[in-house]
Enzyme design. Structure first.
Site, PDB file in Angstrom:
ATOM      1  N   ARG A  94      -4.897 -10.950  -6.676  1.00 34.87           N
ATOM      2  CA  ARG A  94      -5.713 -12.081  -6.222  1.00 34.87           C
ATOM      3  C   ARG A  94      -4.914 -13.383  -6.256  1.00 34.87           C
ATOM      4  O   ARG A  94      -5.076 -14.243  -5.379  1.00 34.87           O
ATOM      5  CB  ARG A  94      -6.979 -12.174  -7.080  1.00 34.87           C
ATOM      6  CG  ARG A  94      -7.993 -11.054  -6.715  1.00 34.87           C
ATOM      7  CD  ARG A  94      -8.972 -10.811  -7.832  1.00 34.87           C
ATOM      8  NE  ARG A  94     -10.061  -9.901  -7.460  1.00 34.87           N
ATOM      9  CZ  ARG A  94      -9.976  -8.561  -7.429  1.00 34.87           C
ATOM     10  NH1 ARG A  94      -8.834  -7.948  -7.713  1.00 34.87           N
ATOM     11  NH2 ARG A  94     -11.019  -7.817  -7.084  1.00 34.87           N
ATOM     12  N   GLY A  99      -5.430   0.295  -2.999  1.00 38.57           N
ATOM     13  CA  GLY A  99      -6.776   0.093  -2.461  1.00 38.57           C
ATOM     14  C   GLY A  99      -7.159  -1.372  -2.477  1.00 38.57           C
ATOM     15  O   GLY A  99      -7.818  -1.875  -1.557  1.00 38.57           O
ATOM     16  N   ARG A 143      -8.682   7.367   1.590  1.00 39.48           N
ATOM     17  CA  ARG A 143      -9.719   6.670   0.810  1.00 39.48           C
ATOM     18  C   ARG A 143     -10.731   5.979   1.730  1.00 39.48           C
ATOM     19  O   ARG A 143     -10.383   5.516   2.819  1.00 39.48           O
ATOM     20  CB  ARG A 143      -9.058   5.691  -0.163  1.00 39.48           C
ATOM     21  CG  ARG A 143      -8.234   6.491  -1.171  1.00 39.48           C
ATOM     22  CD  ARG A 143      -7.623   5.653  -2.216  1.00 39.48           C
ATOM     23  NE  ARG A 143      -8.617   5.009  -3.046  1.00 39.48           N
ATOM     24  CZ  ARG A 143      -8.328   4.076  -3.948  1.00 39.48           C
ATOM     25  NH1 ARG A 143      -7.081   3.687  -4.092  1.00 39.48           N
ATOM     26  NH2 ARG A 143      -9.274   3.550  -4.681  1.00 39.48           N
ATOM     27  N   ASP A 174     -11.685   2.514 -14.260  1.00 46.14           N
ATOM     28  CA  ASP A 174     -10.291   2.970 -14.228  1.00 46.14           C
ATOM     29  C   ASP A 174      -9.859   3.608 -15.548  1.00 46.14           C
ATOM     30  O   ASP A 174      -8.803   4.248 -15.612  1.00 46.14           O
ATOM     31  CB  ASP A 174      -9.354   1.803 -13.902  1.00 46.14           C
ATOM     32  CG  ASP A 174      -9.547   1.292 -12.477  1.00 46.14           C
ATOM     33  OD1 ASP A 174     -10.104   2.038 -11.646  1.00 46.14           O
ATOM     34  OD2 ASP A 174      -9.149   0.154 -12.192  1.00 46.14           O
ATOM     35  N   ARG A 207     -10.528  12.086  -9.440  1.00 46.40           N
ATOM     36  CA  ARG A 207     -10.272  12.068 -10.889  1.00 46.40           C
ATOM     37  C   ARG A 207     -11.244  12.951 -11.669  1.00 46.40           C
ATOM     38  O   ARG A 207     -10.983  13.229 -12.847  1.00 46.40           O
ATOM     39  CB  ARG A 207     -10.260  10.624 -11.413  1.00 46.40           C
ATOM     40  CG  ARG A 207      -9.029   9.858 -10.922  1.00 46.40           C
ATOM     41  CD  ARG A 207      -9.003   8.414 -11.414  1.00 46.40           C
ATOM     42  NE  ARG A 207      -7.778   7.754 -10.943  1.00 46.40           N
ATOM     43  CZ  ARG A 207      -7.604   6.441 -10.911  1.00 46.40           C
ATOM     44  NH1 ARG A 207      -8.571   5.633 -11.333  1.00 46.40           N
ATOM     45  NH2 ARG A 207      -6.470   5.924 -10.475  1.00 46.40           N
ATOM     46  N   ARG A 212      -2.864   6.757 -13.042  1.00 50.30           N
ATOM     47  CA  ARG A 212      -3.739   6.833 -14.225  1.00 50.30           C
ATOM     48  C   ARG A 212      -3.855   8.274 -14.748  1.00 50.30           C
ATOM     49  O   ARG A 212      -4.093   8.483 -15.942  1.00 50.30           O
ATOM     50  CB  ARG A 212      -5.110   6.227 -13.917  1.00 50.30           C
ATOM     51  CG  ARG A 212      -4.990   4.774 -13.475  1.00 50.30           C
ATOM     52  CD  ARG A 212      -6.130   3.894 -13.834  1.00 50.30           C
ATOM     53  NE  ARG A 212      -5.952   2.584 -13.219  1.00 50.30           N
ATOM     54  CZ  ARG A 212      -5.202   1.594 -13.718  1.00 50.30           C
ATOM     55  NH1 ARG A 212      -4.563   1.755 -14.858  1.00 50.30           N
ATOM     56  NH2 ARG A 212      -5.089   0.445 -13.072  1.00 50.30           N
TER      57      ARG A 212
HETATM   58  C1  S3P Z   1     -10.268  -3.183  -8.330  1.00 49.08           C
HETATM   59  C2  S3P Z   1     -11.547  -2.704  -8.296  1.00 49.08           C
HETATM   60  C3  S3P Z   1     -11.883  -1.308  -8.655  1.00 49.08           C
HETATM   61  C4  S3P Z   1     -10.788  -0.647  -9.461  1.00 49.08           C
HETATM   62  C5  S3P Z   1      -9.434  -0.880  -8.858  1.00 49.08           C
HETATM   63  C6  S3P Z   1      -9.130  -2.364  -8.789  1.00 49.08           C
HETATM   64  C7  S3P Z   1     -10.025  -4.581  -7.919  1.00 49.08           C
HETATM   65  O1  S3P Z   1     -12.067  -0.563  -7.469  1.00 49.08           O
HETATM   66  O2  S3P Z   1     -11.040   0.735  -9.570  1.00 49.08           O
HETATM   67  O3  S3P Z   1      -8.427  -0.244  -9.620  1.00 49.08           O
HETATM   68  O4  S3P Z   1      -8.930  -5.113  -8.174  1.00 49.08           O
HETATM   69  O5  S3P Z   1     -10.937  -5.182  -7.325  1.00 49.08           O
HETATM   70  P1  S3P Z   1     -13.485  -0.500  -6.688  1.00 49.08           P
HETATM   71  O6  S3P Z   1     -13.759  -1.837  -6.147  1.00 49.08           O
HETATM   72  O7  S3P Z   1     -13.265   0.539  -5.625  1.00 49.08           O
HETATM   73  O8  S3P Z   1     -14.478  -0.072  -7.715  1.00 49.08           O
END
Ligand code: S3P
Length: 424
Positions: free
Chosen positions: A24, A91, A119, A311, A342, A384
């Site tokens: 961010r 992601g 995904r 996580d 997972r 992980r």
């Molecule tokens: C994250 C949000 C989570 C988390 C990922 C990081 C983020 O995912 O599992 O490792 O930085 O906003 P989701 O938004 O899919 O729950």
């Protein structure tokens, strides 16, 4: 890599920067006027993917051992990339950047590695399309690669079916460019780093219960961001400290934001001996964690706490395998759509290590307390999974082999070295 049972675990570890916050800081710094300095940035592959994406859009980013400097372009200063944007395994990069790209006056193609291409992206495609974005899945399977043609966006009130900070943040970022206010309501609150940091950069973001609201077209100004240690990375050392007989570990500078601290609550409820020291509540809260070997018992984990430890569930599985009694994990179907499935992967390899564990539709049931023994674990290229089984191996008889163990570079490049130091 080969692992053996740990005879000794003592000392201090300083956890690298938080992955979510590092991503961010780069993104918001790129959209701000002026310079953003990031200290303790996570030099993991995922966050480096975010840097590369913004460099391709004309943002100058200096990455030195001391800090990261982002020379921001302002909300409307990004340039069309000449090439496809590659989010790698990340992601967070894929979903958050989509919210920004949806509003740019150019077209982009956004892709990632084999895991990212499986995904689910419908969860961001739907709300961004409702806002007016032209976003399509090139292979027609609702996954990356995505083609995003920026368009004028409208403010919406989106009711998300999943508690996902990635979805919420994508919508809030698109909301920076909308023609009115944008609201996101989630079933339960997910991590709130975007809300906190957007406010810090000058945006008007309001949260009430499970709804976050953002006003469009703020002036964002570059800031100095000190990234706290990642509690998701600390989780492996928390688990190691609790499980290895005689262990005592001091884990320094861990982010303990209440939307992320479920691992602490669960470990304490299981009987873990963890003390928070030097709590600092300026901005994102941090603490040092003193963890001592403990006798654990099984508990039920479900409901609103799940997004705060999503996580950490793989390593919580390891704690449960070593605890007396039954642990039930429910409301965690999201585990199936992470870097690997997972639920399947944890159930398969913890069973192979001798644990009594059964997968369910939304979690697992673990009858703990059986002795674990080593086996060969395929990390499924999931950082992980690799780190969770490295911790399981510390309590297992015989040798444990983890293949593709270097996948930990996604979120914790020095993980094995830090673990090794505590074992000397
Ligand atoms: C994250 C949000 C989570 C988390 C990922 C990081 C983020 O995912 O599992 O490792 O930085 O906003 P989701 O938004 O899919 O729950």
């Amino acid at each position: 890599m080969i692992f053996h049972k740990a005879g000794h675990l003592k000392g201090e570890v300083t956890i690298p920067g938080d992955k979510s916050i590092s991503h961010r800081a780069v993104m918001f710094g790129a959209l701000a006027e002026g310079t953003t300095e990031i200290l303790n940035f996570l030099q993991g592959a995922d966050c480096l993917s975010t840097i590369e994406c913004f460099r391709k859009m004309g943002v100058t980013i200096e990455n030195t051992p001391e800090h990261i400097l982002i020379h921001g372009k302002g909300l409307h200063g990004l340039q069309a990339p000449e090439d496809v944007l590659d989010a790698g395994n990340s992601g967070t990069t894929t979903r958050l950047i989509s919210g920004i790209l949806a509003a740019q006056p150019f077209e982009t193609t956004l892709t990632g590695d084999a895991s990212i291409q499986k995904r689910p992206m419908r969860r961001i495609m739907e709300p961004l399309s409702m806002m007016g974005a032209h976003i399509t899945s090139i292979n027609g399977n609702d996954c990356a690669p995505l083609h995003i043609a920026g368009a004028p966006l409208h403010g919406i009130h989106y009711h998300s079916k999943v508690a996902s900070a990635q979805v919420k943040s994508a919508i809030l970022l698109a909301g920076l460019y909308a023609d009115g206010i944008t609201k996101v309501t989630e079933p339960t609150v997910s991590r709130n780093h975007s809300e906190i940091m957007l406010r810090y950069f000058g945006a008007s973001v309001h949260t009430e219960g499970t709804t976050a609201t953002i006003q469009p077209e703020p002036s964002l100004f570059g800031q100095k961001v000190c990234v706290p240690g990642d509690i998701s990375s600390a989780a492996y050392f928390i688990a190691a400290g609790l499980l290895v007989p005689g262990a005592e570990i001091l884990i320094r500078n861990v982010g303990i934001n209440p939307t992320r601290d479920g691992i602490l609550k669960v470990a304490l409820e299981m009987g873990g001996n963890i003390t928070c020291l030097n709590v600092n509540n300026d901005g994102e809260p941090t603490a040092d964690l003193l963890v001592k070997h403990s006798t654990l018992h099984g508990i039920t984990i479900g409901g609103d706490i799940i997004p705060t430890l999503i996580d950490e569930l793989p390593v919580i599985n390891v704690l449960a395998a070593c605890a007396e009694g039954t642990t039930i994990i429910k409301d965690a179907a999201e585990l199936k759509v992470k870097e690997s499935n997972r639920i399947d992967v944890m159930v398969r390899y913890l069973s192979e290590m001798g644990c009594d564990i059964t997968g369910t539709d939304d979690g697992m049931v673990i009858h703990g307390g059986r002795a674990l023994h080593g086996t060969t674990i395929d990390s499924h290229m999931d950082h992980r999974i690799a780190m969770s089984f490295a911790i399981a191996s510390l309590t297992a008889d015989g040798t444990t082999e983890i293949t593709d163990s270097d996948v930990v570079t996604i979120s914790y490049p020095g993980f094995y070295e830090d673990l090794q130091k505590l074992m000397q």
